[in-house]
Design a protein around this motif. Structure first.
Motif: not given
Length: 271
Positions: A54-65
């Motif tokens: 549902x949420x992966x990656x670095x969130x507000x700063x950097x790659x996410x998805x």
């Protein structure tokens, strides 16, 4: 006619990095609204295999998805997802709905991409041989032929995108929309109007579709799964996910796109 022949990573690498968050958020609202429209027609249940995506990656700063997949009595696999880093000018959003074998209506495929220029794709993914089955072609593609040609003539800002991968070119129907474009207000409105119209057309097809005989459903479902898996695994844009998240998570995301880790059963008649 203008044409783009570059790989996605080439388009990304050759353009300056700019923040596309505003357009990304607009497209999130667009696809969420279209998903809600589909949910108003179909019974859908989130497959547990994608709960932790549902949420992966670095969130507000950097790659996410984010990736959510759903199934139901009439929907084999619906994917609502995005991946990228809007602050640096790249994001890819998907809304695809793969029907169960109770009808032969084309599957709904759509995607939106910022790199930071715009790109979009929408198509009715065929469920069979369009050349060998002329009646099927006429039912779902003949009516779309003239609007498809008119779009090419009337929208000079849109550049036809030709994948450098032959398999991906073969996956498109003759009336697929697959264009890059400057993300100006008029062009964004055009894309939103076209995607909305295509979803409504697809829902209309479902309502009037003939029922597939039970004895033919397993074969149709098996073909659907092969097509979905091949498209997900052979997508040349997967290289962008590997750049951001490495091969392990990328392989997990690709499996989620076709249902490789699904927990809930496929619709009745699929096996």
């Amino acid at each position: 006619m203008k044409e783009t022949l570059q790989h996605v990573e080439q388009m990304v690498d050759e353009h300056p990095r700019i923040d596309v968050t505003e357009t990304f958020q607009e497209w999130q609202r667009l696809l969420s609204g279209l998903k809600s429209r589909i949910e108003s027609r179909f019974e859908l249940t989130r497959d547990p295999s994608t709960a932790d995506l549902d949420s992966y990656g670095t969130g507000d700063s950097g790659p996410s998805g984010s990736l959510a997949a759903y199934t139901g009595p009439e929907i084999d696999w619906l994917v609502h997802s995005w991946i990228g880093d809007p602050a640096t000018g790249f994001v890819n959003l998907h809304l695809t709905a793969w029907l169960g074998p109770q009808v032969r209506v084309p599957h709904l495929g759509s995607a939106l991409l910022l790199w930071p220029e715009g790109w979009f794709y929408v198509d009715g993914v065929p469920r069979g041989d369009l050349v060998g089955d002329g009646d099927y072609f006429d039912a779902y593609y003949t009516e779309a032929d003239e609007p498809w040609l008119t779009f090419k003539q009337d929208h000079p800002d849109f550049t036809w995108f030709t994948s450098r991968t032959g398999f991906i070119r073969a996956s498109l129907s003759p009336t697929a929309y697959c264009y890059s474009f400057p993300p100006t207000r008029p062009n964004l409105d055009t894309v939103a109007e076209l995607l909305t119209a295509k979803v409504e057309q697809w829902l209309g097809w479902v309502e009037t579709a003939e029922v597939v005989p039970e004895g033919e459903r397993a074969g149709l479902a098996a073909r659907d799964l092969r097509v979905r898996r091949n498209i997900a695994e052979r997508d040349p844009a997967n290289v962008m996910a590997e750049r951001m998240f490495g091969p392990d998570l990328t392989q997990r995301l690709v499996r989620a796109l076709w249902g490789g880790d699904r927990v809930l059963p496929r619709p009745e008649g699929s096996a």
